[in-house]
Enzyme design. Structure first.
Site, PDB file in Angstrom:
ATOM      1  N   TRP A 130     -82.382  36.976  16.018  1.00 14.47           N
ATOM      2  CA  TRP A 130     -82.944  36.084  15.005  1.00 14.47           C
ATOM      3  C   TRP A 130     -83.645  36.975  13.969  1.00 14.47           C
ATOM      4  O   TRP A 130     -84.478  37.806  14.336  1.00 14.47           O
ATOM      5  CB  TRP A 130     -83.934  35.146  15.699  1.00 14.47           C
ATOM      6  CG  TRP A 130     -84.624  34.169  14.827  1.00 14.47           C
ATOM      7  CD1 TRP A 130     -84.049  33.283  13.968  1.00 14.47           C
ATOM      8  CD2 TRP A 130     -86.038  33.943  14.752  1.00 14.47           C
ATOM      9  NE1 TRP A 130     -85.012  32.516  13.361  1.00 14.47           N
ATOM     10  CE2 TRP A 130     -86.244  32.905  13.827  1.00 14.47           C
ATOM     11  CE3 TRP A 130     -87.147  34.512  15.373  1.00 14.47           C
ATOM     12  CZ2 TRP A 130     -87.509  32.424  13.500  1.00 14.47           C
ATOM     13  CZ3 TRP A 130     -88.408  34.040  15.063  1.00 14.47           C
ATOM     14  CH2 TRP A 130     -88.582  33.007  14.138  1.00 14.47           C
ATOM     15  N   ASP A 211     -88.743  36.016  24.366  1.00 12.69           N
ATOM     16  CA  ASP A 211     -88.959  34.944  23.391  1.00 12.69           C
ATOM     17  C   ASP A 211     -88.090  33.753  23.781  1.00 12.69           C
ATOM     18  O   ASP A 211     -86.865  33.812  23.682  1.00 12.69           O
ATOM     19  CB  ASP A 211     -88.590  35.452  21.985  1.00 12.69           C
ATOM     20  CG  ASP A 211     -88.860  34.386  20.934  1.00 12.69           C
ATOM     21  OD1 ASP A 211     -89.738  33.537  21.160  1.00 12.69           O
ATOM     22  OD2 ASP A 211     -88.190  34.410  19.879  1.00 12.69           O
ATOM     23  N   LYS A 246     -88.444  22.784  19.310  1.00  9.73           N
ATOM     24  CA  LYS A 246     -87.139  22.167  19.571  1.00  9.73           C
ATOM     25  C   LYS A 246     -87.228  21.186  20.740  1.00  9.73           C
ATOM     26  O   LYS A 246     -86.736  20.075  20.646  1.00  9.73           O
ATOM     27  CB  LYS A 246     -86.085  23.224  19.907  1.00  9.73           C
ATOM     28  CG  LYS A 246     -86.337  24.593  19.352  1.00  9.73           C
ATOM     29  CD  LYS A 246     -85.875  24.759  17.933  1.00  9.73           C
ATOM     30  CE  LYS A 246     -86.287  26.135  17.416  1.00  9.73           C
ATOM     31  NZ  LYS A 246     -85.787  26.443  16.107  1.00  9.73           N
TER      32      LYS A 246
HETATM   33  C1  LMR Z   1     -83.544  29.047  13.540  1.00  6.07           C
HETATM   34  O1  LMR Z   1     -83.225  30.107  14.088  1.00  6.07           O
HETATM   35  O2  LMR Z   1     -82.796  28.432  12.773  1.00  6.07           O
HETATM   36  C2  LMR Z   1     -84.876  28.419  13.840  1.00  6.07           C
HETATM   37  O3  LMR Z   1     -85.542  29.190  14.775  1.00  6.07           O
HETATM   38  C3  LMR Z   1     -85.671  28.129  12.638  1.00  6.07           C
HETATM   39  C4  LMR Z   1     -86.194  29.345  11.946  1.00  6.07           C
HETATM   40  O4  LMR Z   1     -87.411  29.377  11.737  1.00  6.07           O
HETATM   41  O5  LMR Z   1     -85.435  30.241  11.597  1.00  6.07           O
END
Ligand code: LMR
Length: 397
Positions: A130, A211, A246
């Site tokens: 991410w 996480d 979520k």
């Molecule tokens: C995502 O990965 O889309 C979510 O965790 C929202 C974000 O804050 O990026």
């Protein structure tokens, strides 16, 4: 005065949400941000949340400052959920826990804490991860590297390369891990693989930072926490950031938590104090409404049971959408293998679409996925799935 301030190109995920909102085409579909929408395309308000909010509003309550680390019942609930109520670390009071502003806030508080007390540490995240993981740890002053993770050729994990990489790290280097529903790939480690990774972490004295933002969306509440519990069983000191965005559908309330498993209750008390100190210097204390909602749901047996059921309804609908998309695409492009849709877990599917194909989806068809090919399957429903499958087949041709 601000001539030297650089232009911000926007966030690849949140910026996409803004673009989607501004799109006036009626057929538009939002599969970008990691948000669960129901079969009607609406953001659900969970029944258990409605009940607590009704109680909180009747009569309206005063809003004092909360403690820096949040409500005690909230913190205890994070620990029960992540470790299980019978875990020895919980019983021995070896876990320092704090409420945080969502999962991002937990990562930020954890990163600041680690940077202060382990200034020589380096941080390693999965390749890919991410995007905000990198941003948050760099923002806290860390050098952030990547460990091998995703292998598109097998839609799986480069497991041997990952292990070999971890073997080379230095003591107290931080390894950021996704215990379930890997974001963005949807590809998780098996239990056997977790055991191996955690053994390396133990042997090399690395700092695991887990996480978990999608607990309950993979297999179930307990199985999704396997890696966390296993790490604690092995006696590892570890950081866990969790999010209720979520699984309680409380995105805007910014409800998350940070838990740090320590070797002793005495160290846990010191860590708890330093987490409070870190928070005090960033935002002082958390907002109360979301805190009371989480506390209310998690600490009432009936509401807790109802909540778990509601999470599983979301999980099952996502699974159903995965299957339907896989079937629809396999019918349209029988020469291609789409079985990855049902192998991946959680909200995301790494579709393998190139940035150019993702852009075509957006420009020509108003279907929004992240440019790295990540699709939020939770944005599909029976009304838009045929359209999405047809558009995907078109750009994949
Ligand atoms: C995502 O990965 O889309 C979510 O965790 C929202 C974000 O804050 O990026």
């Amino acid at each position: 005065m601000f001539q030297h301030v650089e232009f911000y190109a926007g966030d690849p995920i949140l910026g996409l949400m803004d673009k989607y909102k501004a799109d006036e085409r009626s057929q538009k579909v939002n599969l970008g941000v990691g948000v669960y929408y129901d079969e009607e395309g609406r953001l659900p308000v969970l029944e258990c949340v409605k009940t607590v909010e009704t109680q909180l509003a009747n009569p309206p309550k005063p809003r004092p400052y909360l403690p820096m680390d949040g409500l005690p019942g909230y913190r205890a609930a994070c620990q029960r959920l992540l470790f299980g109520s019978d875990h020895i670390a919980v019983k021995e009071k070896r876990i320092a826990s704090t409420a945080t502003l969502g999962g991002s806030g937990a990562l930020c508080v954890g990163a600041n804490f680690i940077h202060r007390w382990f200034p020589k540490a380096r941080v390693f995240v999965s390749d890919p991860t991410w995007g905000n993981h990198i941003g948050i740890f760099e923002g806290a002053g860390f050098e952030v590297g990547k460990y091998p993770y995703y292998n598109p050729a097998i839609i799986g994990v480069r497991f041997d390369e990952m292990c070999a990489f971890l073997q080379e790290l230095r003591e107290n280097d931080v390894v950021l891990l996704h215990p379930c529903c890997h974001n963005p790939t949807g590809v998780d480690l098996s239990r056997e693989q977790w055991d191996q990774v955690l053994n390396i972490i133990k042997e090399k004295k690395l700092i695991p930072f887990m996480d978990i933002a999608y607990q309950g969306f993979g297999d179930d509440m307990d199985s999704d926490a396997y890696a966390i519990r296993r790490a604690a069983d092995l006696g590892l000191s570890l950081f866990v950031s969790n999010s209720f965005s979520k699984n309680l559908s409380l995105y805007g309330e910014r409800v998350g938590g940070l838990s740090v498993v320590c070797p002793s209750d005495e160290e846990a008390r010191r860590v708890q104090g330093q987490l409070q100190f870190t928070i005090r210097r960033i935002y002082s204390s958390p907002p109360s409404h979301g805190g009371y909602v989480v506390d209310g749901v998690m600490n009432d047996e009936a509401l807790f049971t109802q909540w778990v059921g509601e999470v599983y309804v979301m999980r099952d609908r996502i699974r159903d959408m995965r299957q339907k998309l896989q079937d629809a695409l396999s019918e349209k492009l029988p020469e291609r293998d789409f079985s990855y849709f049902t192998k991946q877990r959680g909200m995301f599917s790494f579709t393998g679409l190139t940035p150019e194909q993702a852009e075509r989806l957006q420009k020509e068809f108003a279907v929004y996925i992240v440019s790295n090919g990540r699709m939020c399957v939770a944005g599909l429903n029976s009304k838009n799935i045929d359209y999405v499958a047809a558009c995907m087949a078109e750009v994949l041709k």
